[in-house]
Design a protein around this motif. Structure first.
Motif, mmCIF file in Angstrom:
data_model
loop_
_atom_site.group_PDB
_atom_site.id
_atom_site.type_symbol
_atom_site.label_atom_id
_atom_site.label_comp_id
_atom_site.label_asym_id
_atom_site.label_seq_id
_atom_site.Cartn_x
_atom_site.Cartn_y
_atom_site.Cartn_z
ATOM 1 N N ILE A 128 -14.390 -4.506 4.453
ATOM 2 C CA ILE A 128 -13.307 -5.447 4.772
ATOM 3 C C ILE A 128 -12.586 -4.935 6.013
ATOM 4 C CG2 ILE A 128 -11.212 -6.582 3.936
ATOM 5 C CD1 ILE A 128 -12.145 -5.905 1.075
ATOM 6 N N ILE A 129 -12.393 -5.807 7.001
ATOM 7 C CA ILE A 129 -11.648 -5.410 8.197
ATOM 8 C C ILE A 129 -10.148 -5.428 7.879
ATOM 9 C CG2 ILE A 129 -11.573 -7.758 9.117
ATOM 10 C CD1 ILE A 129 -11.870 -4.481 11.144
ATOM 11 N N GLU A 130 -9.424 -4.536 8.484
ATOM 12 C CA GLU A 130 -8.013 -4.300 8.174
ATOM 13 C C GLU A 130 -7.155 -5.559 8.215
ATOM 14 O OE1 GLU A 130 -4.659 -1.021 9.622
ATOM 15 O OE2 GLU A 130 -6.225 -1.671 11.018
ATOM 16 N N ARG A 131 -7.378 -6.415 9.206
ATOM 17 C CA ARG A 131 -6.493 -7.572 9.357
ATOM 18 C C ARG A 131 -6.625 -8.590 8.219
ATOM 19 N NH1 ARG A 131 -10.150 -8.158 13.625
ATOM 20 N NH2 ARG A 131 -11.711 -9.796 13.319
ATOM 21 N N THR A 132 -7.682 -8.477 7.420
ATOM 22 C CA THR A 132 -7.871 -9.451 6.336
ATOM 23 C C THR A 132 -7.575 -8.872 4.960
ATOM 24 O OG1 THR A 132 -10.228 -8.926 6.073
ATOM 25 C CG2 THR A 132 -9.664 -10.619 7.694
ATOM 26 N N ILE A 133 -7.100 -7.640 4.884
ATOM 27 C CA ILE A 133 -6.861 -7.014 3.578
ATOM 28 C C ILE A 133 -5.884 -7.840 2.750
ATOM 29 C CG2 ILE A 133 -5.854 -5.019 2.393
ATOM 30 C CD1 ILE A 133 -6.936 -3.274 4.674
ATOM 31 N N GLN A 134 -4.713 -8.122 3.321
ATOM 32 C CA GLN A 134 -3.704 -8.870 2.579
ATOM 33 C C GLN A 134 -4.124 -10.318 2.361
ATOM 34 O OE1 GLN A 134 -0.711 -7.871 1.199
ATOM 35 N NE2 GLN A 134 -1.387 -5.794 1.642
ATOM 36 N N GLU A 135 -4.985 -10.827 3.218
ATOM 37 C CA GLU A 135 -5.441 -12.203 3.102
ATOM 38 C C GLU A 135 -6.508 -12.347 2.020
ATOM 39 O OE1 GLU A 135 -6.603 -15.501 6.432
ATOM 40 O OE2 GLU A 135 -7.671 -13.600 6.519
ATOM 41 N N ARG A 136 -7.448 -11.391 1.949
ATOM 42 C CA ARG A 136 -8.612 -11.536 1.076
ATOM 43 C C ARG A 136 -8.492 -10.808 -0.263
ATOM 44 N NH1 ARG A 136 -13.360 -10.996 5.724
ATOM 45 N NH2 ARG A 136 -13.018 -13.081 6.604
ATOM 46 N N LEU A 137 -7.617 -9.830 -0.333
ATOM 47 C CA LEU A 137 -7.505 -9.060 -1.567
ATOM 48 C C LEU A 137 -6.226 -9.380 -2.339
ATOM 49 C CD1 LEU A 137 -8.914 -5.582 -0.461
ATOM 50 C CD2 LEU A 137 -9.997 -7.282 -1.954
ATOM 51 N N LYS A 138 -5.679 -10.540 -2.085
ATOM 52 C CA LYS A 138 -4.508 -10.970 -2.847
ATOM 53 C C LYS A 138 -4.926 -12.114 -3.776
ATOM 54 C CE LYS A 138 -0.674 -9.551 -2.112
ATOM 55 N NZ LYS A 138 0.181 -9.710 -0.947
ATOM 56 N N PHE A 239 0.834 -3.829 12.328
ATOM 57 C CA PHE A 239 2.214 -3.455 12.638
ATOM 58 C C PHE A 239 3.216 -4.307 11.850
ATOM 59 C CE2 PHE A 239 -0.336 -3.003 16.625
ATOM 60 C CZ PHE A 239 -0.525 -1.634 16.521
ATOM 61 N N ALA A 240 2.712 -5.210 11.017
ATOM 62 C CA ALA A 240 3.582 -5.996 10.147
ATOM 63 C C ALA A 240 3.925 -5.174 8.909
ATOM 64 C CB ALA A 240 2.890 -7.293 9.738
ATOM 65 N N ALA A 241 5.139 -5.334 8.430
ATOM 66 C CA ALA A 241 5.573 -4.576 7.256
ATOM 67 C C ALA A 241 4.781 -5.009 6.022
ATOM 68 C CB ALA A 241 7.068 -4.779 7.022
ATOM 69 N N VAL A 242 4.272 -4.032 5.286
ATOM 70 C CA VAL A 242 3.568 -4.288 4.023
ATOM 71 C C VAL A 242 4.274 -3.462 2.950
ATOM 72 C CG1 VAL A 242 1.418 -4.067 2.746
ATOM 73 C CG2 VAL A 242 1.370 -4.750 5.155
ATOM 74 N N GLY A 243 4.934 -4.142 2.029
ATOM 75 C CA GLY A 243 5.712 -3.451 1.016
ATOM 76 C C GLY A 243 4.862 -2.821 -0.068
ATOM 77 N N PRO A 244 5.443 -1.916 -0.843
ATOM 78 C CA PRO A 244 4.710 -1.249 -1.927
ATOM 79 C C PRO A 244 4.108 -2.226 -2.933
ATOM 80 C CG PRO A 244 6.805 -0.160 -1.511
ATOM 81 C CD PRO A 244 6.819 -1.409 -0.707
ATOM 82 N N ALA A 245 4.814 -3.313 -3.226
ATOM 83 C CA ALA A 245 4.297 -4.276 -4.202
ATOM 84 C C ALA A 245 3.007 -4.929 -3.707
ATOM 85 C CB ALA A 245 5.355 -5.343 -4.492
#
Length: 354
Positions: A128-138, A239-245
């Motif tokens: 998985i490429i970094e920019r899609t982590i929050q997009e694909r693993l949520k 560089f976008a904030a990614v919170g612990p949750a």
């Protein structure tokens, strides 16, 4: 004279009709490209295609990305079957992998069937490429990596039935997507038009410090990036904030994907999170959210890591000049580590047999 004008008019109408028909169909456009009648839209790199900046026109793009016969494994391991799921960073032919049988799913492009053999180890590696982590693993993780992942013989497919669409959207669904881009490509992708585009893009950058929408250059103007990955205001940026949750949710879903495939019979499921080009080439562009390391070191993570990001971050030259993807050097790093995993599993299998 009137006859000549009439013929010219008919010619223009016919030419316009042909261009429109080809522009409506991505399949027809692809076929015409394969016949050699139109040039490859991305022959100089996807980021050059967006920006038209001459400095990032990678004229040897194909050579810089092409694996060769020498990259194929010298030895294959009969006790291991390898399965991989990845994005546009890992579409290489499965003959470059060292398993007895090697299967690959390009996420969102194809689906394959897993045929687990009881006398072999079956391992799965998910890239998985970094920019899609929050997009694909949520919220979409199950749809993408289970419903659209490997299916199993003698088991019902996990894909949900296709939802009925409004008949009024038929023509748009068939032909409408990206029609503007296809028509622009057909009309303005020849060398003379590219020269004009390059002149305009150069003036925009040198006079106004601006690039075409979709791309950004580094502060030293040595690298070019996707806007969605380099702009700190983008949610896909490192560089976008990614919170612990958010990190907790990603880890929980990674564990769920691993559990699903292990329950189906896989021996292990590895994850490999690759850094964005901007993370490697301009890490000080803004405050880095360190998402990959936070996931990798999360105390609740059960899924093992294929950790390449630290090594990649030492090599900005492993990314294409005019493209957002890694070049052949990055592909070779991936193959080396994945094939090493195959070898390690083969050794453990051989030891178990003895």
């Amino acid at each position: 004279m009137n006859r000549m004008y009439g013929l010219l008019r008919l010619f223009l109408i016919a030419a316009s009709g042909i261009i429109l028909v080809v522009g409506l169909s991505s399949n027809l456009q692809r076929q015409i490209f394969e016949w050699g009648l139109i040039p490859d839209q991305y022959r100089f790199g996807d980021l050059y295609n967006v920006s038209n900046l001459k400095k990032f026109k990678e004229t040897d793009m194909q050579q810089n990305s092409q694996l060769t016969e020498a990259d194929k494994p010298a030895k294959r391991f009969d006790h291991v079957d390898l399965y991989t799921i990845g994005d546009s960073f890992t579409p290489m032919d499965t003959s470059f992998y060292a398993g007895r049988n090697n299967y690959h799913i390009w996420l969102g492009v194809n689906v394959d069937t897993a045929r687990l053999h009881p006398d072999r180890k079956s391992i799965l590696v998910i890239e998985i490429i970094e920019r899609t982590i929050q997009e694909r693993l949520k919220s979409d993780y199950r749809k993408l990596y289970i419903n659209m992942g490997f299916q199993f013989e003698n088991k019902p497919a996990t894909n949900k039935p296709a939802e009925k669409t409004d008949p009024a959207s038929f023509w748009w669904d068939q032909f409408g997507h990206q029609i503007n881009q296809r028509l622009e490509f057909l009309l303005f992708n020849s060398e003379p038009f590219l020269k004009i585009k390059e002149l305009k893009a150069g003036i925009m950058l040198s006079w106004f410090n601006r690039t075409h929408t979709g791309s950004l250059v580094s502060a030293n103007r040595e690298y070019i990036f996707y806007d969605v990955e380099a702009n700190p205001k983008s949610v896909l940026s490192p560089f976008a904030a990614v919170g612990p949750a958010s990190v907790d949710t990603v880890v929980t879903n990674m564990n769920a994907i691993r559990d699903y495939y292990k329950n189906a019979g896989f021996d292990e499921v590895y994850f490999c999170l690759l850094p964005n080009k901007v993370t490697v080439c301009e890490p000080d562009r803004s405050v880095y959210n360190n998402q990959i390391t936070r996931i990798e070191q999360h105390p609740a993570l059960k899924a093992p890591f294929l950790s390449l990001h630290r090594e990649i971050r030492r090599h900005p030259e492993w990314f294409h000049k005019g493209d957002g993807h890694w070049n052949v050097h990055g592909k070779r790093l991936w193959l080396r580590h994945v094939n090493k995993l195959v070898e390690e599993w083969s050794v453990s299998k051989s030891a178990a047999i003895r």
